[in-house]
Write a protein that holds these residues in place. Sequence first.
Motif, short mmCIF file in Angstrom:
data_model
loop_
_atom_site.label_atom_id
_atom_site.label_comp_id
_atom_site.label_asym_id
_atom_site.label_seq_id
_atom_site.Cartn_x
_atom_site.Cartn_y
_atom_site.Cartn_z
N ASN A 27 0.83 -1.22 0.00
CA ASN A 27 0.00 0.00 0.00
C ASN A 27 0.86 1.26 0.00
O ASN A 27 0.55 2.26 0.66
N GLY A 28 1.99 1.20 -0.73
CA GLY A 28 2.85 2.37 -0.88
C GLY A 28 3.83 2.58 0.24
O GLY A 28 4.60 3.54 0.21
N GLU A 29 3.85 1.69 1.23
CA GLU A 29 4.73 1.86 2.39
C GLU A 29 5.69 0.69 2.52
O GLU A 29 5.37 -0.44 2.16
N LYS A 30 6.87 0.97 3.06
CA LYS A 30 7.84 -0.07 3.34
C LYS A 30 7.46 -0.77 4.62
O LYS A 30 7.29 -0.13 5.67
N VAL A 31 7.28 -2.10 4.57
CA VAL A 31 6.85 -2.86 5.75
C VAL A 31 7.68 -4.13 5.87
O VAL A 31 8.41 -4.51 4.95
N SER A 32 7.55 -4.82 6.99
CA SER A 32 8.22 -6.10 7.20
C SER A 32 7.62 -7.16 6.27
O SER A 32 6.40 -7.19 6.04
N LEU A 33 8.49 -8.02 5.77
CA LEU A 33 8.02 -9.10 4.91
C LEU A 33 7.16 -10.10 5.68
O LEU A 33 6.45 -10.91 5.07
N GLN A 34 7.21 -10.06 7.01
CA GLN A 34 6.43 -10.98 7.83
C GLN A 34 5.03 -10.44 8.14
O GLN A 34 4.21 -11.16 8.73
#
Length: 313
Positions: free
Chosen positions: A53-60
Amino acid sequence: MEMGRPFRKGKWWMLRVEEGEGGIPLEVALRERMHISGRKLQKLTRMDGIRLNGEKVSLQKNIREGDLLQVLLFPDEEYGVEPEEMPLFIPYEDEHLLIVDKPAGISVHPTEVGQKGTLANALAYHYYQEGLRTKVRHVHRLDRETSGLLLVAKHALAHSILDEELRERRVKRIYLAIIAGTLPKKEETIHFPIGRDRHHPTRRRVSKTGERAVTHYQVVEEYSQGSLLRLELETGRTHQIRVHLNHLGHPLLGDPLYGGDQRWIRRQALHAHQLSFFHPFLEQEMRFTSPLPQDMESVIRQWREMDGKFTPR
């Protein structure tokens, strides 16, 4: 779990999570539905090439219905060669790969800095005309004087997947070749390892210490002057077909490096006729066929006429 189909938007490869498809980690969705390996995931993470959703997040992080998975699959890159306008015949192209039908007499890529006139130069110009800035990545090679179908990846992930498919022998390559004389068997598998020829800088030869090389051949038609063969590569060693046929005592017609008769044709009579593989992004089998080029067709026509055989039009 079956999710929606990925799509491209600018530099991004995207996937919308549909109803009933959430509840799994982002990493699992990227691996299973967007075919991204662990190594590629690590590289993309370092370059901020994965977003939710356009944001950098954890792959988990677990994905949810309505989420948008985004992968930076189409970044701007240098072509790697100088674009040069040249004729190209491209039977198929999409955003991930293309098939080019290479004429004889053109190298696939430069062998020295600044070299022009290669297929890679022509493909770079083709990309430039499309407004695409990406490195020219061929998945396999053809010798300069071999004509026919060549598979080219249009981004790094496609190249990585298709290269693995090639190494696992899931990319099928079928060639047509013309030789002088006739082979004792109509169909056979050639198992001869191939290594460098110590006495010649570019030749290869059958060698006990060489690399494993396997070629399957089938006689398509025989004439008083020679034979038309259908060959399938199981391995892809340099000059493999040329070396194997020469070792059998029947070098390719027109191949001066391996002693082929040049009275009928002035280049090695070898054509990459069929190419088939599984498209990793469209998730379907692909098959392409290229007919014999005019110079090889002319040899066959002359031989058929000499033998009083009917040549279909």
